[in-house]
Design a protein around this motif. Structure first.
Motif, PDB file in Angstrom:
ATOM      1  N   ASP A   1       0.836  -1.192   0.000  1.00 58.24           N
ATOM      2  CA  ASP A   1       0.000   0.000   0.000  1.00 58.24           C
ATOM      3  C   ASP A   1       0.879   1.253   0.000  1.00 58.24           C
ATOM      4  O   ASP A   1       2.119   1.165  -0.075  1.00 58.24           O
ATOM      5  CB  ASP A   1      -0.965   0.009   1.194  1.00 58.24           C
ATOM      6  N   GLY A   2       0.249   2.428   0.114  1.00 62.27           N
ATOM      7  CA  GLY A   2       0.995   3.679   0.059  1.00 62.27           C
ATOM      8  C   GLY A   2       1.997   3.850   1.174  1.00 62.27           C
ATOM      9  O   GLY A   2       2.948   4.629   1.059  1.00 62.27           O
ATOM     10  N   SER A   3       1.798   3.102   2.272  1.00 64.02           N
ATOM     11  CA  SER A   3       2.717   3.191   3.405  1.00 64.02           C
ATOM     12  C   SER A   3       3.820   2.142   3.351  1.00 64.02           C
ATOM     13  O   SER A   3       4.640   2.044   4.262  1.00 64.02           O
ATOM     14  CB  SER A   3       1.933   3.043   4.721  1.00 64.02           C
ATOM     15  N   GLY A   4       3.797   1.326   2.290  1.00 65.27           N
ATOM     16  CA  GLY A   4       4.824   0.301   2.146  1.00 65.27           C
ATOM     17  C   GLY A   4       4.510  -1.013   2.819  1.00 65.27           C
ATOM     18  O   GLY A   4       5.354  -1.915   2.860  1.00 65.27           O
ATOM     19  N   ASN A   5       3.286  -1.158   3.345  1.00 68.11           N
ATOM     20  CA  ASN A   5       2.892  -2.409   3.997  1.00 68.11           C
ATOM     21  C   ASN A   5       2.342  -3.406   2.974  1.00 68.11           C
ATOM     22  O   ASN A   5       1.684  -3.015   2.007  1.00 68.11           O
ATOM     23  CB  ASN A   5       1.822  -2.133   5.060  1.00 68.11           C
ATOM     24  N   LYS A   6       2.600  -4.677   3.211  1.00 73.90           N
ATOM     25  CA  LYS A   6       2.069  -5.712   2.331  1.00 73.90           C
ATOM     26  C   LYS A   6       0.541  -5.696   2.361  1.00 73.90           C
ATOM     27  O   LYS A   6      -0.059  -5.498   3.409  1.00 73.90           O
ATOM     28  CB  LYS A   6       2.578  -7.088   2.745  1.00 73.90           C
TER      29      LYS A   6
ATOM     30  N   SER B   1      -8.914 -14.512   1.501  1.00 75.27           N
ATOM     31  CA  SER B   1      -7.964 -15.551   1.940  1.00 75.27           C
ATOM     32  C   SER B   1      -7.102 -15.087   3.099  1.00 75.27           C
ATOM     33  O   SER B   1      -6.583 -15.911   3.854  1.00 75.27           O
ATOM     34  CB  SER B   1      -7.075 -15.976   0.776  1.00 75.27           C
ATOM     35  N   GLY B   2      -6.924 -13.760   3.239  1.00 74.71           N
ATOM     36  CA  GLY B   2      -6.060 -13.247   4.292  1.00 74.71           C
ATOM     37  C   GLY B   2      -4.583 -13.356   3.975  1.00 74.71           C
ATOM     38  O   GLY B   2      -3.740 -12.962   4.778  1.00 74.71           O
ATOM     39  N   LYS B   3      -4.266 -13.909   2.809  1.00 71.58           N
ATOM     40  CA  LYS B   3      -2.861 -14.068   2.414  1.00 71.58           C
ATOM     41  C   LYS B   3      -2.381 -12.839   1.651  1.00 71.58           C
ATOM     42  O   LYS B   3      -3.153 -12.193   0.943  1.00 71.58           O
ATOM     43  CB  LYS B   3      -2.702 -15.312   1.540  1.00 71.58           C
ATOM     44  N   ASN B   4      -1.095 -12.561   1.786  1.00 74.93           N
ATOM     45  CA  ASN B   4      -0.530 -11.430   1.064  1.00 74.93           C
ATOM     46  C   ASN B   4      -0.589 -11.657  -0.439  1.00 74.93           C
ATOM     47  O   ASN B   4      -0.427 -12.786  -0.921  1.00 74.93           O
ATOM     48  CB  ASN B   4       0.920 -11.201   1.494  1.00 74.93           C
ATOM     49  N   ILE B   5      -0.810 -10.566  -1.179  1.00 75.54           N
ATOM     50  CA  ILE B   5      -0.938 -10.642  -2.632  1.00 75.54           C
ATOM     51  C   ILE B   5       0.437 -10.492  -3.283  1.00 75.54           C
ATOM     52  O   ILE B   5       1.187  -9.562  -2.974  1.00 75.54           O
ATOM     53  CB  ILE B   5      -1.885  -9.545  -3.151  1.00 75.54           C
ATOM     54  N   LEU B   6       0.742 -11.415  -4.147  1.00 71.90           N
ATOM     55  CA  LEU B   6       2.002 -11.401  -4.877  1.00 71.90           C
ATOM     56  C   LEU B   6       1.763 -10.800  -6.267  1.00 71.90           C
ATOM     57  O   LEU B   6       0.707 -10.990  -6.863  1.00 71.90           O
ATOM     58  CB  LEU B   6       2.524 -12.835  -5.019  1.00 71.90           C
ATOM     59  N   GLN B   7       2.737 -10.075  -6.769  1.00 69.36           N
ATOM     60  CA  GLN B   7       2.676  -9.528  -8.126  1.00 69.36           C
ATOM     61  C   GLN B   7       3.817 -10.089  -8.952  1.00 69.36           C
ATOM     62  O   GLN B   7       4.872 -10.439  -8.414  1.00 69.36           O
ATOM     63  CB  GLN B   7       2.781  -7.998  -8.093  1.00 69.36           C
ATOM     64  N   PHE B   8       3.606 -10.193 -10.268  1.00 71.09           N
ATOM     65  CA  PHE B   8       4.696 -10.615 -11.140  1.00 71.09           C
ATOM     66  C   PHE B   8       4.745  -9.722 -12.368  1.00 71.09           C
ATOM     67  O   PHE B   8       3.754  -9.070 -12.732  1.00 71.09           O
ATOM     68  CB  PHE B   8       4.544 -12.091 -11.539  1.00 71.09           C
ATOM     69  N   VAL B   9       5.916  -9.675 -12.991  1.00 68.91           N
ATOM     70  CA  VAL B   9       6.084  -8.883 -14.209  1.00 68.91           C
ATOM     71  C   VAL B   9       5.499  -9.682 -15.370  1.00 68.91           C
ATOM     72  O   VAL B   9       5.965 -10.782 -15.677  1.00 68.91           O
ATOM     73  CB  VAL B   9       7.565  -8.569 -14.477  1.00 68.91           C
ATOM     74  N   ALA B  10       4.460  -9.124 -16.003  1.00 69.67           N
ATOM     75  CA  ALA B  10       3.777  -9.802 -17.111  1.00 69.67           C
ATOM     76  C   ALA B  10       3.913  -8.982 -18.383  1.00 69.67           C
ATOM     77  O   ALA B  10       3.964  -7.753 -18.348  1.00 69.67           O
ATOM     78  CB  ALA B  10       2.301  -9.993 -16.778  1.00 69.67           C
ATOM     79  N   ILE B  11       3.974  -9.681 -19.499  1.00 67.13           N
ATOM     80  CA  ILE B  11       4.004  -9.016 -20.797  1.00 67.13           C
ATOM     81  C   ILE B  11       2.779  -9.434 -21.605  1.00 67.13           C
ATOM     82  O   ILE B  11       2.219 -10.510 -21.391  1.00 67.13           O
ATOM     83  CB  ILE B  11       5.273  -9.367 -21.605  1.00 67.13           C
ATOM     84  N   LYS B  12       2.373  -8.568 -22.500  1.00 63.24           N
ATOM     85  CA  LYS B  12       1.322  -8.914 -23.450  1.00 63.24           C
ATOM     86  C   LYS B  12       2.007  -9.218 -24.772  1.00 63.24           C
ATOM     87  O   LYS B  12       2.653  -8.358 -25.372  1.00 63.24           O
ATOM     88  CB  LYS B  12       0.337  -7.759 -23.626  1.00 63.24           C
ATOM     89  N   ARG B  13       1.895 -10.467 -25.197  1.00 65.52           N
ATOM     90  CA  ARG B  13       2.607 -10.922 -26.390  1.00 65.52           C
ATOM     91  C   ARG B  13       2.082 -10.225 -27.651  1.00 65.52           C
ATOM     92  O   ARG B  13       0.876 -10.088 -27.829  1.00 65.52           O
ATOM     93  CB  ARG B  13       2.467 -12.437 -26.538  1.00 65.52           C
TER      94      ARG B  13
ATOM     95  N   GLU C   1      12.051  -9.455  -2.376  1.00 67.55           N
ATOM     96  CA  GLU C   1      11.317  -9.448  -1.111  1.00 67.55           C
ATOM     97  C   GLU C   1      10.977  -8.037  -0.645  1.00 67.55           C
ATOM     98  O   GLU C   1       9.861  -7.769  -0.183  1.00 67.55           O
ATOM     99  CB  GLU C   1      12.129 -10.174  -0.033  1.00 67.55           C
ATOM    100  N   THR C   2      11.899  -7.128  -0.743  1.00 64.68           N
ATOM    101  CA  THR C   2      11.654  -5.763  -0.259  1.00 64.68           C
ATOM    102  C   THR C   2      11.046  -4.858  -1.317  1.00 64.68           C
ATOM    103  O   THR C   2      10.439  -3.836  -1.002  1.00 64.68           O
ATOM    104  CB  THR C   2      12.967  -5.124   0.217  1.00 64.68           C
ATOM    105  N   GLY C   3      11.204  -5.241  -2.589  1.00 69.46           N
ATOM    106  CA  GLY C   3      10.699  -4.416  -3.680  1.00 69.46           C
ATOM    107  C   GLY C   3      11.660  -3.319  -4.099  1.00 69.46           C
ATOM    108  O   GLY C   3      11.434  -2.620  -5.093  1.00 69.46           O
ATOM    109  N   GLU C   4      12.753  -3.165  -3.374  1.00 69.78           N
ATOM    110  CA  GLU C   4      13.678  -2.072  -3.641  1.00 69.78           C
ATOM    111  C   GLU C   4      14.397  -2.210  -4.980  1.00 69.78           C
ATOM    112  O   GLU C   4      14.630  -1.217  -5.677  1.00 69.78           O
ATOM    113  CB  GLU C   4      14.701  -1.972  -2.504  1.00 69.78           C
ATOM    114  N   THR C   5      14.760  -3.450  -5.332  1.00 72.29           N
ATOM    115  CA  THR C   5      15.498  -3.651  -6.583  1.00 72.29           C
ATOM    116  C   THR C   5      14.647  -3.298  -7.791  1.00 72.29           C
ATOM    117  O   THR C   5      15.059  -2.530  -8.665  1.00 72.29           O
ATOM    118  CB  THR C   5      15.977  -5.110  -6.696  1.00 72.29           C
TER     119      THR C   5
END
Length: 400
Positions: free
Chosen positions: A175-180, A186-198, A284-288
């Motif tokens: 979120d805007g505060s940097g929290n997961k 489900s209560g589980k943290n949401i994961l994101q991935f880099v996706a492309i549109k072919r 993990e941190t998103g910094e990279t």
């Protein structure tokens, strides 16, 4: 009501599961902790996900990509080669772009001087399958997943396996505060991935591509991500060097192989098919990744971060690869808690008795508050049957 001998530990396991379920519904943070603890698929199982029985469906679709070619119809019960089908009459098709003999394509089988060494490394070309030996019939390799209704190579350059690499780059949604950010159901943290549109088909996918002859998989993974998600082919030497330095941190850290093997790809034919090695690189941190501007390039028309869930519709077998990543990371995938409860209960039941601790007061409280949910859940009833020789009577029977 007294329980039969040996039933108490199993009953405790069931009720422990109910405690976990109740906590997941009331306290998402605890749900995340449980997911992190239980969701640890063994990498060997993931590597061999297709080894028991190959199945494909996208490799049976028509028209064939980039053409008006219609495959011969293959009934579900005749896909496997072990099923005799004397009237099988597949369409022969190899695209003109492949027949033009680009550097990445083989000649035709009957071409003078072409003697491919199937099931082994053939010079710089890897003709071994990630799934073991495949049959070669009349000089042509045979798709190990079964009939496709099309012979030849279609759009694929190599006879037999065509090897690719798919880098699954992920981070946690914040979120805007940097929290997961946790999913509300489900209560589980949401994961994101880099996706492309072919560009070729317009479907969303994992950025990836073919392994060049003699190239190491690790090099392919990094190269394809740079080309498709960072548009490195259009960068100056200085910009490329900067990207390389930034990516080195991500691609040199701990990672895991999500999947290795056959891919259900719409380009597959009876004689040529896609195989891949999908590898997860997690920031993990998103910094990279925050310091790397995504820019579509090469085969990608669009690139962006995408929230992962079972609702995703991705190219080929990519949804399956993404699901495996969420299991490994303990991330959100489905809003259907039934399947996850099933898995947690199975793991609880397998625990040694001395590791299943519950106070008798909690035992009674769970009997009163949580048992009804378990009994009314179809999947939990299936598990209760697996547990064996005891019966838990619902409230209101006058017994207990």
């Amino acid at each position: 009501m007294p329980l039969p001998a040996g039933a108490l530990p199993r009953a405790v396991a069931v009720l422990s599961f109910s405690v976990l379920l109740g906590a997941a519904q009331r306290r998402p943070a605890l749900s995340n902790l449980s997911a992190s603890y239980w969701s640890r698929p063994h990498p060997v199982n993931m590597l061999n996900s297709y080894n028991v029985k190959f199945q494909h469906s996208k490799a049976l679709t028509s028209p064939y990509p980039g053409s008006h070619i219609e495959r011969s119809q293959v009934p579900e019960d005749k896909v496997g080669w072990l099923t005799e089908w004397k009237d099988y009459n597949p369409v022969e098709y190899t695209a003109k772009s492949v027949l033009a003999r680009p550097s990445w394509a083989d000649p035709q089988i009957n071409h003078e001087g072409f003697s491919p060494k199937f099931n082994e490394r053939d010079g710089e070309v890897e003709r071994k399958s990630l799934n073991g030996l495949y049959v070669v019939e009349n000089g042509r390799p045979r798709n190990p997943a079964g009939r496709t209704g099309l012979t030849g190579r279609g759009l694929l350059g190599r006879w037999g396996p065509n090897h690719a690499a798919d880098p699954v780059v992920t981070r946690w949604k914040r979120d805007g505060s940097g929290n997961k950010v946790a999913h509300p159901v489900s209560g589980k943290n949401i994961l994101q991935f880099v996706a492309i549109k072919r560009r070729d088909c317009g479907e969303w996918a994992i950025p990836g591509g073919m392994v060049d002859p003699g190239e190491k998989i690790t090099a392919t993974l990094k190269r394809e991500f740079q080309e498709e998600a960072l548009n490195s082919l259009q960068k100056s030497p200085e910009e490329k060097a900067k990207l390389e330095k930034q990516l080195q941190k991500l691609f040199s850290q701990d990672h895991f192989v999500v999947y290795r093997g056959y891919v259900d790809d719409p380009r597959n034919t009876d004689n040529a098919w896609m195989e891949t090695e999908a590898v997860n690189y997690h920031d993990e941190t998103g910094e990279t990744m925050d310091n790397l501007p995504l820019e579509a390039g090469d085969d990608a028309g669009v690139v962006k971060w995408v929230d992962i869930s079972e609702k995703l519709e991705l190219y080929a077998s990519h949804s399956y690869f993404i699901k495996l990543v969420t299991e490994k990371r303990g991330a959100h995938w489905s809003e259907d808690l039934g399947s996850e409860c099933h898995e947690v209960l199975i793991k609880l039941v397998k625990l040694p008795v001395h590791r299943i601790h519950i106070h008798v007061v909690i035992f009674l409280k769970v009997m009163q508050e949580q048992l009804n949910w378990v009994v009314t859940s179809h999947k939990a009833l299936v598990i209760l049957k697996l547990l064996g020789d005891f019966v838990l009577l619902p409230r209101g029977t006058g017994q207990g």
